[in-house]
Design an enzyme around this catalytic site. Sequence first.
Site, PDB file in Angstrom:
ATOM      1  N   HIS A 242       0.798  -1.232   0.000  1.00  0.00           N
ATOM      2  CA  HIS A 242       0.000   0.000   0.000  1.00  0.00           C
ATOM      3  C   HIS A 242       0.835   1.289   0.000  1.00  0.00           C
ATOM      4  O   HIS A 242       0.763   2.105  -0.909  1.00  0.00           O
ATOM      5  CB  HIS A 242      -0.892   0.043   1.247  1.00  0.00           C
ATOM      6  CG  HIS A 242      -1.760  -1.150   1.442  1.00  0.00           C
ATOM      7  ND1 HIS A 242      -2.916  -1.350   0.727  1.00  0.00           N
ATOM      8  CD2 HIS A 242      -1.666  -2.216   2.288  1.00  0.00           C
ATOM      9  CE1 HIS A 242      -3.491  -2.479   1.124  1.00  0.00           C
ATOM     10  NE2 HIS A 242      -2.756  -3.021   2.070  1.00  0.00           N
TER      11      HIS A 242
HETATM   12  C1  BDR Z   1      -3.218   0.634   5.223  1.00  0.00           C
HETATM   13  O1  BDR Z   1      -3.425   0.112   6.530  1.00  0.00           O
HETATM   14  C2  BDR Z   1      -2.210  -0.363   7.063  1.00  0.00           C
HETATM   15  O2  BDR Z   1      -2.381  -1.663   7.527  1.00  0.00           O
HETATM   16  C3  BDR Z   1      -1.173  -0.248   5.982  1.00  0.00           C
HETATM   17  O3  BDR Z   1       0.060   0.166   6.546  1.00  0.00           O
HETATM   18  C4  BDR Z   1      -1.734   0.774   5.041  1.00  0.00           C
HETATM   19  O4  BDR Z   1      -1.344   2.083   5.414  1.00  0.00           O
HETATM   20  C5  BDR Z   1      -3.907  -0.273   4.225  1.00  0.00           C
HETATM   21  O5  BDR Z   1      -5.272  -0.361   4.492  1.00  0.00           O
END
Ligand code: BDR
Length: 312
Positions: A242
């Site tokens: 992400h």
């Molecule tokens: C987001 O949530 C976190 O678990 C990850 O780091 C990312 O920023 C994805 O939904």
Amino acid sequence: MPRKIIIDTDPGQDDAVAILLALASPEDVDVLGITAVAGNVPLHHTSRNARIVCEVAGKVDVPVFAGCDAPLARKLVTAEHVHGKTGLDGIDLPDPKMPMQDQHGVDFIIETLRKQPPGTVTLCPLGPLTNIATAFRKAPEIVARVQEIVLMGGAYFEVGNITPTAEFNIYVDPEAADIVFKSGAPITVMSLDVTHKALVTHPRVEAFAALGTHVGKVVAGWTHFFERFDVAKYGSQGAPLHDPTVIAYLIQPELFASRYINVEIETQSDLTLGMTVADWWGVSGRAPNATWAGSIAADGFFDLLTERLARL
Ligand code: BDR
Ligand code: CA
């Protein structure tokens, strides 16, 4: 001239890779500081992890600040089920030697935006938006000085990951997200719509490991660890990476295709709390307030990442 940025983060393995990408790209981004926030794991872990990551990169002069330890109006929800107990599970790393700055992360954000010329500092939130919203509440005049907010959060076509309708970062602090999306600052959003197209498949993990460096080994360890959750959940070939999409957007915006649309945050409904109501099709008549990335050239993104990580 590199863009001046503040990374606001809750590391998290994918946050960690985003920080490494930024620290490996000084010609593109100048990291003024890193502010930690509670999110994937509590603040004492995220603020420690941010320093561990700087040390992995060999960039021990980057100031790291601890910010807010809880959402504006709710109890903290964490994601150890994805990221492990420490948030950086996957490879054993030594305790950081770098100090934490004394200043609160929110005050660092305010002070930096006041000190730097208007329109020259970009905020890069990679976790819940608590620090950013608190800074905007405390010093509303800084909003107009922000160059851009490029954040990871939300979803439209991919709907949700922590609930059926909400993405984790927005769900954890929907009131903060609402403040940020209503602030009037220029916002660019890397949502699950993009990150679910950037999967760390086995060959991509192997490419990190094949760098043959300490950084390559660490990143392969992290990405291999957190893929187990998403692979089991989605039946996909790897986990979405992400947060590095935010930094990649600053370096190579042409990797992404976006639309300027209206985005509102659901803060009332128990059922859809934290949903990003993104008017991708322009049916609401509400004024646009965010540039929403819808797709990514995934191979180009991983080529960029691997090439930059090789420098560290
Ligand atoms: C987001 O949530 C976190 O678990 C990850 O780091 C990312 O920023 C994805 O939904
Ligand atoms: Ca994150």
